[in-house]
Design a protein around this motif. Structure first.
Motif, PDB file in Angstrom:
ATOM      1  N   PHE B 141      27.385  91.276  26.439  1.00 41.68           N
ATOM      2  CA  PHE B 141      27.825  90.259  26.736  1.00 41.68           C
ATOM      3  C   PHE B 141      27.947  89.544  28.303  1.00 41.68           C
ATOM      4  N   ILE B 142      27.880  90.770  29.192  1.00 44.85           N
ATOM      5  CA  ILE B 142      27.038  90.133  30.755  1.00 44.85           C
ATOM      6  C   ILE B 142      26.261  88.807  30.821  1.00 44.85           C
ATOM      7  N   GLU B 145      27.083  85.639  27.428  1.00 44.08           N
ATOM      8  CA  GLU B 145      28.522  85.202  27.836  1.00 44.08           C
ATOM      9  C   GLU B 145      28.102  84.899  29.588  1.00 44.08           C
ATOM     10  N   LEU B 146      27.984  85.327  30.681  1.00 45.02           N
ATOM     11  CA  LEU B 146      28.717  85.124  31.747  1.00 45.02           C
ATOM     12  C   LEU B 146      27.327  84.798  32.748  1.00 45.02           C
TER      13      LEU B 146
END
Lengths: 182, 187
Positions: B141-142, B145-146
């Motif tokens: 996710f990091i 998405e980030l």
């Protein structure tokens, strides 16, 4: 959801002091580890050197061949000269000339050296091929002026790697056959 | 981090010369090189470990690995994914170690120091949301998405297939959505 989390991620700021402190700690750790590695390398090198010296010191005396000793009692005072001289007088033990460094590999130089006297075993290839017992028999034909028959076995050779010249002389005196006493 | 080399060249020194000086062990070059990645490394480590002190330890380990691997670095793009990979791996190792030592740490626990990170409250909300995910889901996710990376890039960093990354992402999004919905209902 993604926008919310991304916004929170972007708004999170880490103080420059923390960044600097972390970087500084990493650099100090690197320096410390490098110093330790250098020290351990130096210690390992010193240990390896000591071990090599110790091995050399232990092995060297065993590799040196024993100096041939001549029996002087049966051959008279002339034979009690230096062992090298005595060996030179023996048949088939002429000193082998050293190959000159200046000569290199040119043909002239090699030809010059090939004219130099060689040991008897090299001059006569058949003799070199004969078994040791026959050679011993050949040498044993020479007799002493005192009338005693000498049995000699001379092995004269040079070690190929170290260049150490080795001479082994087996000398045995035997009394001349007495005329029908027994 | 994308424009790391560009930023360096605008600053008057080329990427290669900094790299060369850093290889020779020069402190200033090391600082300049690390400065390109440190914020991203520390932030990633912070959200992976959910603890600033652990994040600092992870970042320190990453900087040491960067310095030792300088001879293998050729271009900035490769370096970027390499830095992310070692960050994720270092964080994973650190969490494993922490899990092993955590029973002892509870005995010697002291009063927590004030959090020096700006927007700590925001971070806590994000960290609380990410805490519901497994390590691989969190890392996916990091990064995806980030950090806005492609799933194939994330797969390369994590050492798995792109399909696996998409699976992790799907479950991470699902868990996060549930968490945020529950938060909304509470408020």
């Amino acid at each position: 959801m993604k926008r919310f989390l991304k916004k929170e991620w972007d708004e999170t700021e880490i103080a420059p002091e923390i960044l600097w402190r972390t970087r500084n700690r990493a650099w100090q750790m690197l320096q410390k580890r490098q110093r330790q590695r250098r020290l351990s390398l130096a210690a390992a090198g010193a240990l390896a050197g000591l071990a090599a010296l110790l091995i050399l010191w232990i092995r060297t005396p065993s590799e040196v061949p024993p100096i041939p000793r001549l029996e002087t009692a049966s051959t008279g005072p002339q034979r009690s000269a230096r062992p090298e001289q005595a060996v030179a007088e023996l048949p088939g033990t002429a000193p082998r000339p050293e190959r000159s460094i200046e000569g290199g590999i040119d043909g002239a130089s090699i030809a010059h050296h090939s004219e130099a006297p060689k040991p008897a075993a090299l001059n006569d290839p058949e003799q070199a091929l004969r078994p040791a017992s026959q050679q011993e028999a050949l040498h044993s034909e020479s007799s002493d002026p005192t009338g005693q028959k000498l049995n000699r076995l001379v092995i004269n050779f040079r070690l190929p790697k170290s260049g150490v010249r080795m001479i082994w002389i087996k000398q045995r005196t035997s009394a001349p056959p007495s005329g029908g006493t027994g | 981090m994308k424009g790391a080399s560009v930023a360096l060249e605008q600053g008057g020194e080329s990427w290669n010369s900094i790299l060369e000086r850093a290889r020779q062990g020069e402190r200033q070059a090391f600082d300049a090189l690390i400065a390109l990645y440190e914020e991203q490394v520390l932030k990633t480590a912070l959200y992976l470990t959910r603890n600033l002190h652990d994040a600092q330890d992870v970042a320190q380990e990453v900087y040491i690995k960067i310095f030792r691997g300088l001879n293998r670095i050729e271009d900035t793009q490769k370096m970027r994914s390499w830095v992310h990979r070692i960050t994720v791996n270092a964080a994973r190792d650190h969490l494993r170690r922490r899990r092993f030592w955590s029973p002892l740490k509870g005995i010697f626990r002291t009063a927590p120091a004030p959090d020096p990170v700006h927007g700590a409250q925001l971070r806590n909300r994000l960290a609380a949301a990410l805490a519901r995910l497994s390590f691989n889901e969190r890392a996916c996710f990091i990064l995806s998405e980030l950090h806005e990376m492609e799933s194939c890039q994330v797969a390369e960093i994590l050492g798995c297939r792109a399909v696996t990354v998409r699976g992790y992402l799907h479950s991470a999004r699902k868990k996060l959505r549930q968490h945020l919905e529950s938060l909304r209902e509470e408020t």
